[in-house]
Scaffold this motif. Structure first.
Motif, PDB file in Angstrom:
ATOM      1  N   ARG A  65      31.557  45.644  24.890  1.00  0.00           N
ATOM      2  CA  ARG A  65      30.545  47.255  24.708  1.00  0.00           C
ATOM      3  C   ARG A  65      31.452  47.351  25.969  1.00  0.00           C
ATOM      4  N   SER A 354      22.593  47.983  27.968  1.00  0.00           N
ATOM      5  CA  SER A 354      23.392  48.674  27.537  1.00  0.00           C
ATOM      6  C   SER A 354      23.233  49.740  26.839  1.00  0.00           C
ATOM      7  N   LEU A 355      22.508  49.386  26.002  1.00  0.00           N
ATOM      8  CA  LEU A 355      21.610  49.539  24.276  1.00  0.00           C
ATOM      9  C   LEU A 355      20.724  50.453  25.194  1.00  0.00           C
ATOM     10  N   ILE A 356      20.247  50.325  26.385  1.00  0.00           N
ATOM     11  CA  ILE A 356      19.110  51.808  25.852  1.00  0.00           C
ATOM     12  C   ILE A 356      20.152  52.391  26.912  1.00  0.00           C
ATOM     13  N   LYS A 357      20.494  52.495  27.552  1.00  0.00           N
ATOM     14  CA  LYS A 357      21.524  52.948  28.313  1.00  0.00           C
ATOM     15  C   LYS A 357      22.282  54.068  27.480  1.00  0.00           C
ATOM     16  N   GLU A 358      23.316  53.529  26.048  1.00  0.00           N
ATOM     17  CA  GLU A 358      23.508  54.083  25.260  1.00  0.00           C
ATOM     18  C   GLU A 358      22.766  54.930  24.565  1.00  0.00           C
ATOM     19  N   GLN A 359      21.087  55.186  24.457  1.00  0.00           N
ATOM     20  CA  GLN A 359      20.309  55.644  23.246  1.00  0.00           C
ATOM     21  C   GLN A 359      19.627  57.187  24.695  1.00  0.00           C
ATOM     22  N   VAL A 360      19.779  56.728  25.803  1.00  0.00           N
ATOM     23  CA  VAL A 360      19.765  57.280  26.940  1.00  0.00           C
ATOM     24  C   VAL A 360      20.182  58.796  26.809  1.00  0.00           C
ATOM     25  N   PRO A 362      22.771  59.885  25.351  1.00  0.00           N
ATOM     26  CA  PRO A 362      23.073  61.552  24.762  1.00  0.00           C
ATOM     27  C   PRO A 362      22.225  62.180  24.528  1.00  0.00           C
ATOM     28  N   VAL A 363      20.034  61.726  25.193  1.00  0.00           N
ATOM     29  CA  VAL A 363      19.250  62.656  24.997  1.00  0.00           C
ATOM     30  C   VAL A 363      19.230  63.509  26.296  1.00  0.00           C
TER      31      VAL A 363
END
Length: 373
Positions: A65, A354-360, A362-363
């Motif tokens: 990632r 990293s996963l949270i940042k990836e989801q946040v 696009p929002v």
């Protein structure tokens, strides 16, 4: 932060992982395992290797990632330039403390087993000097050195195993699973904390990207783990679980038992050479990881930190090894939970961020578009 240019081949990285995995473990691991699991030490070793492979998979996932970031760089990128400096600095200090402990291991082993009349300070200074030369030469230099050492390392290992085969008694490994799953799990838990493969995440960005990068990491861990399993099985089969548990360096004692005819005896020098090669590579990588991490955090040149930190290695090593019983108790009781903070907790924290940042991400971009329209 400067972009890291990858130049280490996947094969070379695999060899580096093998050396790192073996490190100090080839001498001290059978003792720690036998204390917990007795004749089932080899089963606990296999369980510990499986845990190591799961952790490597975690590191590879994080590295995939963020391919151009060391673990210190990931701390700053994912947790923020200020908050991220705290875990980044703690990780760099962990690497530094680990390197100092291994320098202490080397000095204590040499002055108690082979060179008993040599001052420990001299041995440690000479060893740290070679490590400094390797670090100043750069990652490419000591990785190429690992490539050169590796065939000789394998040859010495094969000779040692072949020479010990006649003294191996499989009955000493039985009964299997007698100690219970609790003792096996305790042994495996103490085992994986002695590998510290997370340190290699400071070198991972230098490995050429593409297919097979993560496989190189896993392959190195598997081969290194196999060597440790063979070493543990050999220690129990040649000696026995009681002797292995009562000797701090059972594999060295095991090598002293070699006797083929009347001409091939006392081959412990082979084991010592194997250990010195592997611990040299591990200390070099670990010390370089601490230097690189601090250089990235404080935005200074690596070379400016090498000599001051190198002197501190010897000082800390001497401070830690004033009492051997204290060191053994520390490794048996405190090291595993302490090391787990950096081996398990920190990578999981970074992966979650990293996963949270990836989801946040696009929002936030969608909200921004709605406001603009």
């Amino acid at each position: 932060m400067n972009t890291i240019v990858p130049f280490i081949s996947k094969r070379s990285f695999t060899i580096l992982v093998i050396f790192f995995m073996i490190g100090t473990s080839i001498l001290i691991t059978p003792n720690a395992l036998a204390q917990n699991a007795k004749q089932d030490a080899w089963v606990a070793c296999i369980m510990g290797v499986c845990v190591d492979l799961l952790l490597v998979w975690l590191y590879v996932w994080l590295g995939r990632r963020h391919p151009d970031r060391t673990i210190v760089g990931c701390c700053e990128e994912l947790l923020g330039p200020w908050v991220g400096k705290i875990p980044g600095l703690l990780f760099a200090l962990f690497c530094y403390f680990l390197a100092a402990l291994m320098v202490g291991d080397l000095g204590y082993f040499c002055t108690t087993q082979t060179m008993v009349d040599t001052p420990i300070e001299i041995l440690q200074l000479l060893f740290v000097l070679t490590v400094v030369i390797a670090v100043l030469s750069g990652v490419g230099a000591y990785v190429r050195a690992a490539d050169i050492f590796f065939p000789w390392f394998l040859l010495l290992l094969v000779l040692l195993v072949a020479a010990l085969a006649p003294k191996f008694e499989i009955g000493r490994l039985q009964p299997v699973m007698e100690t219970g799953i609790g003792s096996l799990a305790k042994g495996a838990f103490s085992f994986f904390s002695l590998q510290e493969l997370v340190v290699l995440m400071m070198v991972y960005p230098y490995v050429r990207r593409g297919k097979g990068r993560g496989r190189a990491f896993l392959t190195g861990a598997m081969i290194g783990g196999l060597v440790l399993v063979v070493t543990t099985v050999g220690s129990i089969g040649v000696l026995d679980s009681i002797q292995v548990a009562n000797n701090q360096f059972p594999t060295y004692i095991m090598a002293k038992n070699i006797s083929i005819g009347n001409f091939m005896q006392r081959m412990e020098g082979l084991l010592m050479l194997i250990w010195v090669l592997s611990i040299f590579m591990k200390v070099t990588v670990t010390f370089h990881a601490s230097v690189l991490g601090m250089a990235q955090l404080f935005r200074v040149e690596e070379r400016a930190l090498v000599w001051p930190l190198a002197i501190g290695l010897v000082v800390i090593a001497l401070m830690c090894y004033t009492n051997v019983v204290y060191v053994q108790n520390f490794l048996a009781t405190l090291w595993t939970p302490f090391a787990s903070l950096f081996i398990i907790v920190l990578p999981l924290l970074l992966l979650a961020a990293s996963l949270i940042k990836e989801q946040v991400g696009p929002v936030k971009s969608k909200r921004r578009r709605r406001v603009e329209t």
